[in-house]
Motif scaffolding. Structure first.
Motif, short mmCIF file in Angstrom:
data_model
loop_
_atom_site.label_atom_id
_atom_site.label_comp_id
_atom_site.label_asym_id
_atom_site.label_seq_id
_atom_site.Cartn_x
_atom_site.Cartn_y
_atom_site.Cartn_z
N GLY A 130 0.79 -1.22 0.00
CA GLY A 130 0.00 0.00 0.00
C GLY A 130 0.83 1.28 0.00
N LYS A 131 2.17 1.14 0.07
CA LYS A 131 3.01 2.33 0.15
C LYS A 131 3.28 2.90 -1.24
N SER A 132 3.29 4.20 -1.35
CA SER A 132 3.45 4.86 -2.65
C SER A 132 4.91 5.22 -2.93
N LYS A 133 5.34 4.94 -4.18
CA LYS A 133 6.68 5.27 -4.62
C LYS A 133 6.91 6.78 -4.58
N ILE A 134 5.90 7.53 -5.06
CA ILE A 134 6.00 9.00 -5.12
C ILE A 134 6.16 9.57 -3.71
N ALA A 135 5.29 9.10 -2.80
CA ALA A 135 5.33 9.61 -1.42
C ALA A 135 6.69 9.31 -0.79
N TYR A 194 8.35 5.91 7.05
CA TYR A 194 7.17 5.63 6.19
C TYR A 194 7.19 4.20 5.67
N LEU A 195 8.39 3.74 5.25
CA LEU A 195 8.49 2.40 4.66
C LEU A 195 8.61 1.29 5.71
N GLY A 196 8.79 1.69 6.97
CA GLY A 196 8.85 0.70 8.04
C GLY A 196 10.26 0.30 8.46
N TYR A 197 11.29 0.96 7.85
CA TYR A 197 12.68 0.68 8.26
C TYR A 197 13.03 1.58 9.44
#
Ligand SMILES: [Zn+2]
Ligand SMILES: [Zn+2]
Length: 135
Positions: A60-65, A82-85
């Protein structure tokens, strides 16, 4: 072409299987070429010999964001939060804040974030769950 999840025939232009709702190319239970069942880990269909490429599942994560966060707030590790790292994000955040009186450290983190932004836009970075970023 056949749905890789349920094995029903589908039009090559269809983005989603009308039978089970799975995106085209997703799933691993059937051969997209002949529609015969295949082992989930199979690299080649034993029925027709076609190579089975496993498209990474899109999360569900956006490349642009993620990319924009990396460019504008990357020094604070926001894109990695945002990506969880989280671990990597905390390192970037702490180095930038604690060593903000130096020039080198924040610049190094900024370059690191820009490199990650490029990799995000190239689709080389997935989220922490290994899911591809959506366009
Ligand atoms: Zn299906
Ligand atoms: Zn096949």
């Amino acid at each position: 072409m056949f749905c890789r999840n349920c094995g029903n025939a589908m039009d090559p232009n269809q983005a989603v299987c009308l039978t089970c709702g799975t995106p085209a190319g997703a799933g691993s239970a059937f051969c997209p070429n002949c529609g015969n069942p295949v082992a989930p880990s199979a690299v080649v269909c034993v029925s027709c010999g076609v190579a089975l490429q496993q498209k990474p599942a899109v999360g569900g994560k956006s490349k642009i964001a993620a990319g924009l966060l990396a460019i504008f707030l990357g020094q604070l590790g926001i894109h990695n939060f945002y990506l969880g790292y989280t671990k990597k994000a905390v390192i970037q955040l702490l180095v930038t804040i604690l060593l903000s009186w130096t020039f080198v450290a924040p610049t190094a983190i900024w370059i690191w974030a820009i490199v990650e932004a490029v990799q995000i836009f190239q689709g080389k970075i997935t989220d922490a769950n290994g899911m591809a970023l959506s366009d």
